[in-house]
Write an enzyme that holds these catalytic residues in place. Structure first.
Site, PDB file in Angstrom:
ATOM      1  N   ASP A  24       0.850  -1.182   0.000  1.00  0.00           N
ATOM      2  CA  ASP A  24       0.000   0.000   0.000  1.00  0.00           C
ATOM      3  C   ASP A  24       0.890   1.237   0.000  1.00  0.00           C
ATOM      4  OD1 ASP A  24      -2.331   1.636   0.191  1.00  0.00           O
ATOM      5  OD2 ASP A  24      -3.290   0.113   1.423  1.00  0.00           O
ATOM      6  N   HIS A  46      -2.192   3.030  -4.988  1.00  0.00           N
ATOM      7  CA  HIS A  46      -1.750   2.627  -3.642  1.00  0.00           C
ATOM      8  C   HIS A  46      -0.342   2.060  -3.736  1.00  0.00           C
ATOM      9  CE1 HIS A  46      -5.493   3.467  -1.609  1.00  0.00           C
ATOM     10  NE2 HIS A  46      -6.155   2.804  -2.549  1.00  0.00           N
ATOM     11  N   GLU A  67      -9.669   2.779  -6.547  1.00  0.00           N
ATOM     12  CA  GLU A  67      -9.189   4.099  -6.127  1.00  0.00           C
ATOM     13  C   GLU A  67      -7.953   4.571  -6.886  1.00  0.00           C
ATOM     14  OE1 GLU A  67     -10.780   3.566  -1.556  1.00  0.00           O
ATOM     15  OE2 GLU A  67      -8.661   3.308  -1.962  1.00  0.00           O
TER      16      GLU A  67
END
Length: 185
Positions: A17, A92, A157
């Protein structure tokens, strides 16, 4: 029914991440040398943490070695638990980009984030072949460690602002006859 039990016994292990890379990848040691460590801002709210400042030491974090993972997979297997690893992409990815900025669009100097980030604009460059080589090499080591038939690659995302202005990404969109950055993903 054995199938129902099997579906219940799944452990989703998030290993990459913006705030840390948590798995030793032997081909890319900087993923853990750099990407596994962030500056300690645990005393601040997750979404209000300042990025690392010049001179600060990133010494909060850690990672699993491949031997750690082999032991974890064996332990889980003895208990009929399937571990599904997650290696997030294309976004990420800040921890990985801090270690290997050449697989980003802008090759900026990244640092591992100490807290939340929104939107997620730090993203692997989908226009460079070397990015695909990097990710394929990472996933090959992950697949060798985890017997699960699945690997979660995330994909959510991913704000594609950098792909819009990246000459490599735009070239790939054109060459592959894609409509836009969404199709590139």
């Amino acid at each position: 029914d054995h199938m129902a039990i099997q579906k219940l016994n799944v452990f989703h292990l998030h290993l990459a991440d913006d705030q840390g890379w948590r798995l030793e990848i032997k081909k890319y040691p900087r993923l853990t040398e750099v990407g596994a460590w962030r500056v300690n801002r645990e005393d601040q709210h997750w979404n209000k943490r300042e990025p690392i400042k010049p001179g600060e030491k990133a010494d909060y974090g850690g990672f699993y070695t491949q031997d750690d993972i082999r032991k974890l997979v064996a332990y889980a297997g003895e208990r009929h638990i399937t571990i599904v690893p997650e290696i997030e992409m294309p976004a990420h990815a800040t921890a990985a980009l801090a270690a290997y900025p050449e697989v980003s669009c802008d090759q900026a100097e990244y640092s591992v984030l100490p807290g939340g980030i929104w939107p997620c604009t730090n993203i692997y460059c989908a226009g460079k072949d070397e990015t695909f080589t990097f990710l394929e090499n990472v996933l090959s080591e992950v697949m060798a460690l985890f017997p699960s038939q699945y690997i979660h690659i995330g994909g959510d995302e991913a704000t594609k602002d950098k792909w819009v202005v990246c000459k490599n990404c735009q070239k790939r969109i054109h060459e592959e006859h894609l409509k836009n950055e969404k199709e590139l993903q």
